[in-house]
Design an enzyme around this catalytic site. Sequence first.
Site, PDB file in Angstrom:
ATOM      1  N   LEU A  72       0.856  -1.395  -0.353  1.00  0.00           N
ATOM      2  CA  LEU A  72       0.242  -0.400   0.145  1.00  0.00           C
ATOM      3  C   LEU A  72       0.709   0.874   0.328  1.00  0.00           C
ATOM      4  O   LEU A  72       0.533   2.608  -0.416  1.00  0.00           O
ATOM      5  CB  LEU A  72      -1.196   0.204   1.460  1.00  0.00           C
ATOM      6  CG  LEU A  72      -1.856   1.313   1.803  1.00  0.00           C
ATOM      7  CD1 LEU A  72      -2.874   1.494   0.744  1.00  0.00           C
ATOM      8  CD2 LEU A  72      -2.756   0.931   3.310  1.00  0.00           C
ATOM      9  N   HIS A  94      -1.311   4.371  18.686  1.00  0.00           N
ATOM     10  CA  HIS A  94      -0.781   3.310  17.718  1.00  0.00           C
ATOM     11  C   HIS A  94      -1.493   3.119  17.239  1.00  0.00           C
ATOM     12  O   HIS A  94      -2.201   3.981  16.015  1.00  0.00           O
ATOM     13  CB  HIS A  94      -1.435   1.382  18.308  1.00  0.00           C
ATOM     14  CG  HIS A  94      -1.119   1.033  18.418  1.00  0.00           C
ATOM     15  ND1 HIS A  94      -1.040   1.236  20.973  1.00  0.00           N
ATOM     16  CD2 HIS A  94      -0.126   0.275  19.046  1.00  0.00           C
ATOM     17  CE1 HIS A  94      -0.814   0.208  21.703  1.00  0.00           C
ATOM     18  NE2 HIS A  94       0.542  -0.611  20.402  1.00  0.00           N
ATOM     19  N   SER A 135       2.927   5.934  -3.652  1.00  0.00           N
ATOM     20  CA  SER A 135       1.618   6.571  -3.372  1.00  0.00           C
ATOM     21  C   SER A 135       0.394   6.458  -2.842  1.00  0.00           C
ATOM     22  O   SER A 135      -0.258   4.759  -2.948  1.00  0.00           O
ATOM     23  CB  SER A 135       0.879   7.063  -4.659  1.00  0.00           C
ATOM     24  OG  SER A 135       1.564   7.750  -5.268  1.00  0.00           O
ATOM     25  N   THR A 144      -2.529   3.767  -5.230  1.00  0.00           N
ATOM     26  CA  THR A 144      -2.235   2.386  -5.572  1.00  0.00           C
ATOM     27  C   THR A 144      -2.177   1.606  -4.692  1.00  0.00           C
ATOM     28  O   THR A 144      -1.704   1.718  -3.367  1.00  0.00           O
ATOM     29  CB  THR A 144      -0.714   3.180  -6.280  1.00  0.00           C
ATOM     30  OG1 THR A 144       0.306   3.541  -5.207  1.00  0.00           O
ATOM     31  CG2 THR A 144      -1.098   4.417  -7.116  1.00  0.00           C
ATOM     32  N   SER A 163      -4.936   3.772  21.925  1.00  0.00           N
ATOM     33  CA  SER A 163      -5.306   3.257  20.135  1.00  0.00           C
ATOM     34  C   SER A 163      -5.924   4.319  18.951  1.00  0.00           C
ATOM     35  O   SER A 163      -7.191   5.104  19.875  1.00  0.00           O
ATOM     36  CB  SER A 163      -6.943   1.696  20.347  1.00  0.00           C
ATOM     37  OG  SER A 163      -7.662   1.839  19.297  1.00  0.00           O
ATOM     38  N   TYR A 201       5.886  -3.877  27.101  1.00  0.00           N
ATOM     39  CA  TYR A 201       5.498  -2.833  27.710  1.00  0.00           C
ATOM     40  C   TYR A 201       6.075  -2.084  28.720  1.00  0.00           C
ATOM     41  O   TYR A 201       6.519  -2.915  29.756  1.00  0.00           O
ATOM     42  CB  TYR A 201       3.924  -2.927  27.855  1.00  0.00           C
ATOM     43  CG  TYR A 201       3.003  -3.043  26.510  1.00  0.00           C
ATOM     44  CD1 TYR A 201       1.967  -1.699  26.242  1.00  0.00           C
ATOM     45  CD2 TYR A 201       3.042  -3.711  25.302  1.00  0.00           C
ATOM     46  CE1 TYR A 201       1.078  -2.235  24.689  1.00  0.00           C
ATOM     47  CE2 TYR A 201       2.142  -3.709  24.259  1.00  0.00           C
ATOM     48  CZ  TYR A 201       1.716  -3.402  24.039  1.00  0.00           C
ATOM     49  OH  TYR A 201       0.689  -2.939  22.460  1.00  0.00           O
ATOM     50  N   ASP A 261       4.863   3.196  -6.673  1.00  0.00           N
ATOM     51  CA  ASP A 261       3.874   2.024  -6.040  1.00  0.00           C
ATOM     52  C   ASP A 261       3.332   3.299  -4.190  1.00  0.00           C
ATOM     53  O   ASP A 261       3.459   1.865  -3.054  1.00  0.00           O
ATOM     54  CB  ASP A 261       4.403   1.185  -5.281  1.00  0.00           C
ATOM     55  CG  ASP A 261       6.007   0.910  -5.422  1.00  0.00           C
ATOM     56  OD1 ASP A 261       6.512   2.264  -4.896  1.00  0.00           O
ATOM     57  OD2 ASP A 261       6.893   0.240  -5.973  1.00  0.00           O
TER      58      ASP A 261
END
Length: 753
Positions: A104, A273, A687, A690, A324, A549, A685
């Site tokens: 992605l 996150h 961007s 796309t 979150s 954590y 790729d």
Amino acid sequence: MPGKRSRCSFSRLEVILIVCLVLMISLTVALLVLHFLTKNTHGKWSYPSPSKPSAPGGAQGRIEIRGAQVEVSRSLLSCHHQLCTAPLLQMGYANPDQVGGGLLSRLYSRAFIVAEPQGSRRVVFVSADIGMVSQRVRLEVLKQLRSKYGELYRQDNVILSGTHTHSGPAGYFQYTLFWITSKGLVQPALSSIVNGIVKSIDIAHENMKRGRLFINRGTVENSQINRSPFSYLANPASERKRYSSNTDKEMVLLKMVDEDGHELGLISWFAVHPVSMNNSNHLVNSDNVGYASYLFEQEKNKGMLPGEGSFVAAFASSNLGDVSPNTRGPFCANTGESCDNPQSTCPVGGAAMCMAKGPGSDMFESTRIIGQNIYLKAKELYEKASQEVTGPLSSAHQWVNMSDVSVELNATHTVQTCKPALGHSFAAGTIDGVGAFNFTQGSVEGDPFWDQIRDQLLGEPSNKTKACHKPKPILFNTGEMTRPHPWHPDIVDVQIAAIGSLAILAVPGEFTTMSGRRLREAVQREFDSHGAPGMNVVIAGLCNVYTHYITTYEEYQLQRYEAASTIYGPHTLSAYIQLYRGLAKAIALNGTQELSPGPEPPFFNVTSLTLLPSLSAESAPANKTFGDVLEEVRQEYREVRREVAEVTFVGANPRNSAENATEHNFLTVERYSNISSSWRVVLNDASWDTRFYWSKGSRGQSNVTIEWHIPAGTEPGVYRLRYFGHYKKRVTLFSVISVPFEGSSSAFQITAP
């Protein structure tokens, strides 16, 4: 009753899954052990520490940084090429089904160097689009920097921070626990991350220029929730009343310009996150904070493709442990009702059904919304930044055995940290990424069934470790597991870099909201009390080595996921506060030369250990060749409809390209120019609009699908989609080579409304 688990019988399916899990763990452990039977199982060597610089040449000295040399740079983490391919796992959710299947957005390393105008005192901050920085990455980066620059860049003045995207690569850790969920140590992934980070530092080093720094801060709204609010409520009411929210909403931004006012870049620290892309995602990407970087860099680097241009915007992690971006909160996936309860369970389906939802209709839209919120606040702060950063440039670092720290709580009480261990609620996961089986958050009792499996496969924890971690019921006693190598680190980096009035606390894990507040305030008081008032203290998360954590002592008692993952026991935070106060005092008093470097971390003799299948020869379907179109685009699209131009090619494993071209594009979107009678690349790729999907078929065949999600405002014209790859060709019985190829869709028209 909180902390209790009902004793329910297992269905036949659950029994089958449990057996499969046991067999998988047994097989993995056996393979790891067998791998090292032919090696020196004691084969580790101490990573050589740089010699301590003598004053005035080291970063320990205090200098004025008005008119400092500043440089920023951005480099591809070239691992993004191989990440697109199954079965390489993604790092973050520990989900064995989450294997890479496409791209992605690209992953970048963004490096920032601040140096004195004359001499060698400097600070390096790197924000990398990976889940976290592993100790192995840290040590290998320092080794390469030493070979190139001598003592200029060292463990005390180089900070490596991960953005914490959960859609990046796995396989770059030297500790055994992470091998199980990463299919081992994947040398290509490790090497490309290390090389990408070093390259970004190299570019910045070669382009130093005089500049100025400005700091600003502000509140980001509608972008986060506390995913463990019941743990947060365990903190003292008097402490909670001091804050308006159960999350840190403040963004701190450092703006960089050259001496003529030309813009260079920024670093932003904000606690959220990067899990807008959930654990069903198979596309490599940098998630919400990466999208914020993308938007800012595209705005400042006008007319450039993503990854090009001189302006660099890093959106770095902070104390995000219980924060979150899925702002609609937790809901039962099967019924739609809220599961915002102490155990995060649903009436039907239990904890496995309780999942948080983002603000958008799907994870792509949620990523866009949160990333845009962060970007817009950063843009506002950047434009209004007027407080110049001047003052001393200093850095302080120690290696610490976190398994054995004595903590002075007060004049009469001293406590100890523990050997690493993970609790039962670790296996429950969070509302951002649920676990498996019948594990739930908030477990303060063990489960006889799982404890028996643990004892038989991995060994029972010692009574000392059990007592040290109470009330945590131990699921994995990683601190007492040493084969084939230790399962968790004992030696941890603690580090502060002071750039004038800005103190960056490089922390080796995920601090919760209240943990981060306590650490910041303690360090602030330390600076104030030793003659350095008014410091802007920020936490940079996921730095240098990963230790899961860090919760407060009170949060630890409830044993939700974050507490079960606080591996050094209930007094972990108190130990870190003590250690970072010591570093702050040394900086304030100009006494960093007197700090003991501490015990050096191990560097295990592991070069490659993976269950990842090797690449073999590939083939195309009958009467087809690599790059041929299998499913063509349409002839026309309307830009106002946000349509998707899509084409499918005869493809090949993207890992082939990773081995042959570090700057290789998998795809481009090109527009035809009537003026020059040629095609011009308008997107690649990296961007955000796309998407690149790879799917493996049978008999060495695979397909690649390229999508362009055409945004509103796209310029009408003639376009095409192109694909670039490499396939494996067998040349002899024992030899294969990589052969480049490319493919192109037919030209298609985008029309105006």
